[in-house]
Write a protein that holds these residues in place. Structure first.
Motif, PDB file in Angstrom:
ATOM      1  N   UNK A  37      74.603 -58.426  38.130  1.00  0.00           N
ATOM      2  CA  UNK A  37      74.247 -58.005  36.778  1.00  0.00           C
ATOM      3  C   UNK A  37      72.985 -58.735  36.322  1.00  0.00           C
ATOM      4  N   UNK A  38      72.216 -58.133  35.419  1.00  0.00           N
ATOM      5  CA  UNK A  38      71.077 -58.857  34.857  1.00  0.00           C
ATOM      6  C   UNK A  38      71.538 -60.002  33.964  1.00  0.00           C
ATOM      7  N   UNK A  39      70.850 -61.145  34.009  1.00  0.00           N
ATOM      8  CA  UNK A  39      71.218 -62.257  33.120  1.00  0.00           C
ATOM      9  C   UNK A  39      71.118 -61.847  31.649  1.00  0.00           C
ATOM     10  N   UNK A  40      71.843 -62.533  30.826  1.00  0.00           N
ATOM     11  CA  UNK A  40      71.854 -62.402  29.361  1.00  0.00           C
ATOM     12  C   UNK A  40      72.559 -61.120  28.915  1.00  0.00           C
ATOM     13  N   UNK A  41      72.084 -59.953  29.361  1.00  0.00           N
ATOM     14  CA  UNK A  41      72.654 -58.692  28.864  1.00  0.00           C
ATOM     15  C   UNK A  41      73.815 -58.204  29.708  1.00  0.00           C
ATOM     16  N   UNK A  42      73.742 -58.377  31.014  1.00  0.00           N
ATOM     17  CA  UNK A  42      74.777 -57.866  31.889  1.00  0.00           C
ATOM     18  C   UNK A  42      74.760 -56.353  31.981  1.00  0.00           C
ATOM     19  N   UNK A  43      75.797 -55.813  32.585  1.00  0.00           N
ATOM     20  CA  UNK A  43      75.965 -54.362  32.681  1.00  0.00           C
ATOM     21  C   UNK A  43      76.077 -53.798  31.264  1.00  0.00           C
ATOM     22  N   UNK A  44      75.306 -52.767  30.915  1.00  0.00           N
ATOM     23  CA  UNK A  44      75.405 -52.198  29.563  1.00  0.00           C
ATOM     24  C   UNK A  44      76.805 -51.747  29.182  1.00  0.00           C
ATOM     25  N   UNK A  45      77.664 -51.471  30.175  1.00  0.00           N
ATOM     26  CA  UNK A  45      79.024 -51.040  29.856  1.00  0.00           C
ATOM     27  C   UNK A  45      79.774 -52.100  29.059  1.00  0.00           C
ATOM     28  N   UNK A  46      79.357 -53.343  29.177  1.00  0.00           N
ATOM     29  CA  UNK A  46      80.000 -54.410  28.403  1.00  0.00           C
ATOM     30  C   UNK A  46      79.920 -54.150  26.894  1.00  0.00           C
ATOM     31  N   UNK A  47      78.979 -53.308  26.466  1.00  0.00           N
ATOM     32  CA  UNK A  47      78.798 -53.041  25.041  1.00  0.00           C
ATOM     33  C   UNK A  47      79.082 -51.580  24.675  1.00  0.00           C
ATOM     34  N   UNK A  48      79.701 -50.825  25.558  1.00  0.00           N
ATOM     35  CA  UNK A  48      79.977 -49.412  25.273  1.00  0.00           C
ATOM     36  C   UNK A  48      81.366 -49.234  24.647  1.00  0.00           C
ATOM     37  N   UNK A  49      81.445 -48.213  23.806  1.00  0.00           N
ATOM     38  CA  UNK A  49      82.691 -47.834  23.122  1.00  0.00           C
ATOM     39  C   UNK A  49      83.197 -48.985  22.233  1.00  0.00           C
ATOM     40  N   UNK A  50      84.502 -49.161  22.130  1.00  0.00           N
ATOM     41  CA  UNK A  50      85.056 -50.127  21.185  1.00  0.00           C
ATOM     42  C   UNK A  50      85.034 -51.534  21.783  1.00  0.00           C
ATOM     43  N   UNK A  51      84.554 -52.495  20.978  1.00  0.00           N
ATOM     44  CA  UNK A  51      84.398 -53.869  21.443  1.00  0.00           C
ATOM     45  C   UNK A  51      85.487 -54.771  20.876  1.00  0.00           C
ATOM     46  N   UNK A  52      85.947 -55.694  21.688  1.00  0.00           N
ATOM     47  CA  UNK A  52      86.830 -56.764  21.232  1.00  0.00           C
ATOM     48  C   UNK A  52      86.158 -58.083  21.537  1.00  0.00           C
ATOM     49  N   UNK A  53      85.926 -58.872  20.501  1.00  0.00           N
ATOM     50  CA  UNK A  53      85.256 -60.166  20.655  1.00  0.00           C
ATOM     51  C   UNK A  53      83.917 -59.996  21.380  1.00  0.00           C
ATOM     52  N   UNK A  54      83.228 -58.902  21.060  1.00  0.00           N
ATOM     53  CA  UNK A  54      81.894 -58.671  21.588  1.00  0.00           C
ATOM     54  C   UNK A  54      81.812 -57.969  22.919  1.00  0.00           C
ATOM     55  N   UNK A  55      82.953 -57.666  23.538  1.00  0.00           N
ATOM     56  CA  UNK A  55      82.951 -57.022  24.856  1.00  0.00           C
ATOM     57  C   UNK A  55      83.825 -55.774  24.824  1.00  0.00           C
ATOM     58  N   UNK A  56      83.340 -54.721  25.481  1.00  0.00           N
ATOM     59  CA  UNK A  56      84.083 -53.470  25.541  1.00  0.00           C
ATOM     60  C   UNK A  56      85.434 -53.655  26.231  1.00  0.00           C
ATOM     61  N   UNK A  57      86.471 -53.051  25.666  1.00  0.00           N
ATOM     62  CA  UNK A  57      87.759 -53.094  26.361  1.00  0.00           C
ATOM     63  C   UNK A  57      87.736 -52.183  27.595  1.00  0.00           C
ATOM     64  N   UNK A  58      86.802 -51.233  27.625  1.00  0.00           N
ATOM     65  CA  UNK A  58      86.578 -50.428  28.831  1.00  0.00           C
ATOM     66  C   UNK A  58      86.213 -51.325  30.011  1.00  0.00           C
ATOM     67  N   UNK A  59      85.444 -52.368  29.719  1.00  0.00           N
ATOM     68  CA  UNK A  59      85.045 -53.309  30.755  1.00  0.00           C
ATOM     69  C   UNK A  59      86.252 -53.889  31.488  1.00  0.00           C
ATOM     70  N   UNK A  60      87.326 -54.137  30.747  1.00  0.00           N
ATOM     71  CA  UNK A  60      88.519 -54.731  31.342  1.00  0.00           C
ATOM     72  C   UNK A  60      89.118 -53.831  32.415  1.00  0.00           C
ATOM     73  N   UNK A  61      88.963 -52.521  32.243  1.00  0.00           N
ATOM     74  CA  UNK A  61      89.483 -51.583  33.242  1.00  0.00           C
ATOM     75  C   UNK A  61      88.492 -51.373  34.375  1.00  0.00           C
ATOM     76  N   UNK A  62      87.227 -51.222  34.037  1.00  0.00           N
ATOM     77  CA  UNK A  62      86.199 -50.856  35.023  1.00  0.00           C
ATOM     78  C   UNK A  62      85.858 -51.984  35.991  1.00  0.00           C
ATOM     79  N   UNK A  63      86.024 -53.218  35.571  1.00  0.00           N
ATOM     80  CA  UNK A  63      85.509 -54.333  36.376  1.00  0.00           C
ATOM     81  C   UNK A  63      86.574 -55.311  36.840  1.00  0.00           C
ATOM     82  N   UNK A  64      87.840 -54.951  36.725  1.00  0.00           N
ATOM     83  CA  UNK A  64      88.886 -55.837  37.241  1.00  0.00           C
ATOM     84  C   UNK A  64      88.720 -55.999  38.765  1.00  0.00           C
ATOM     85  N   UNK A  65      89.152 -57.129  39.246  1.00  0.00           N
ATOM     86  CA  UNK A  65      89.116 -57.475  40.672  1.00  0.00           C
ATOM     87  C   UNK A  65      87.702 -57.763  41.197  1.00  0.00           C
TER      88      UNK A  65
END
Length: 396
Positions: A37-65
């Protein structure tokens, strides 16, 4: 029990949906996935759809493991790190615009010379060749070019999009199929790798069933048809007394007869014109009217109970709340209880497909940005002093 892809190493250089979704599936079945991932911003998916504590909950599904490593690929040293990671990798996944990796000196020729057994999954809007290869392409554009958008919606109205990024997800699935085929080829051919070229529009087009054969033979351009399925009858959504809709698929010959008997329309059940699908298609308006009249007199639950009693495929239209409460989803382990980084409970989608001997599993939560940078770089011989200098420069 070991998983089917244990021992397979994946370097993921994709962002957002298609490439990362393919890597997610591989990780669930045992592959080690190092996500760059790019430093500072990371994968843009981290900021897509609904965020919890600044991070997309979609991220929790897409990037597990997965493991997260930050690298600024605009800098030469970062690209050298990629080459070192690729040296003992089995798969590299990327979904940049064609030519981007070549400009960075990370194209197929360079990487395959480092690792002749590499399988390189390349997902793009239009593929690595052809007159459109250099155009930017997102999933929604692929859905349009692939023919799906034209068929979505009601006749005479603006075509609508499917409510999820289906073009990206279909491309990810085709990518996984291609990668597994390439790994099998490698086994059979003395470790020879290859590229897997997946285009978003082609992944959608591959789902278009009889669209082009019908056009080529009959000159027929298939048009949107709302909730019905043209040429297959009866299949539709029928409004019930309580305002809800029942989806009813009575298009099998014996199923159609049972359906007509259940709604007490023996005249239609016994009509020789309606015994097979082609005849029913010619009279679909009459059939739909009969079914609609019957459903309009009953609430959805009563409709479904009656149809299920007659062994007729039917169901309601699920929303997220229906899915979360459904016992079948729960029994099939399709609703996995997990936690976000701060301990907040979250339900994530289960793992598909279901393997009876070596089922996929979740062994780690989605990583924080750069969580594994030091460990991964240390593992390829980049010492702490170098890492700290790179961090100061914003390279990692």
């Amino acid at each position: 029990m070991s998983l089917p892809l244990e021992g397979i190493k994946v370097v993921e250089m994709g962002q957002l949906i298609a490439g990362p979704f393919a890597a997610k599936i591989l990780a669930e079945f045992g592959a080690e996935v190092i996500k760059i991932e790019p430093p500072i911003t990371g994968d843009p998916l981290r900021k897509w759809r609904l965020l919890h504590d600044g991070t997309s909950v979609w991220w929790a599904a897409q990037s597990r493991n997965k493991q997260s490593v930050t690298l600024d690929l605009r800098q030469v040293e970062a690209r050298e790190v990629v080459k070192r990671l690729v040296k003992d990798a089995d798969i590299l996944i990327e979904n940049f615009r064609p030519g981007t990796l070549e400009k960075w000196g990370l194209g197929w020729d360079e990487l395959s010379s480092i690792n002749p057994g590499l399988v390189m999954l390349r997902v793009s809007g239009y593929g690595q060749t052809g007159p459109y290869r250099d155009l930017p392409g997102f999933g929604v554009i692929g859905e349009a070019m692939g023919g799906l958008r034209h068929l979505s919606g009601e006749p005479g109205r603006t075509p609508v999009r499917v409510g999820v990024s289906i073009g990206d997800s279909l491309s990810a699935l085709h990518g996984v199929i291609g990668v597994l085929l390439a790994l099998r080829h490698r086994e059979q051919n003395r470790g020879a790798g290859q590229q897997v070229d997946v285009a978003l529009y082609e992944s959608v087009f591959n789902m278009m069933e009889s669209l082009i054969p019908e056009y080529s033979v009959f000159g027929s351009v298939r048009e949107p048809a709302g909730s019905s399925l043209p040429g297959i009858a009866p299949t539709n959504a029928y409004r019930c007394k309580d305002g809800k809709h029942a989806l009813i698929a009575g298009n099998g010959d014996s199923i159609f007869r049972r359906l007509m008997e259940k709604i007490e329309r023996l005249d239609l059940a016994d009509d020789p014109e309606l015994t097979q699908n082609d005849g029913r298609v010619r009279h679909v308006a009459r059939i739909d009217e009969a079914i609609s009249t019957w459903t309009a007199e009953r609430n959805l639950d009563a409709v479904l109970a009656a149809l299920q009693d007659a062994n007729i495929p039917s169901g309601k239209i699920y929303d997220a709340a229906d899915i979360a409460a459904d016992p079948h989803y729960q029994a099939r382990d399709m609703l996995l209880a997990s936690q976000l980084d701060d301990g907040t409970a979250v339900i994530l989608p289960g793992i598909v497909p279901k393997l009876t001997v070596t089922p996929g599993r979740v062994h780690s939560r989605a990583p924080t940005l750069g969580q594994h940078t030091d460990a991964v770089l240390d593992g390829i011989g980049i010492d702490a002093a170098t890492r700290e200098a790179w961090r100061t420069r914003g390279l990692i």
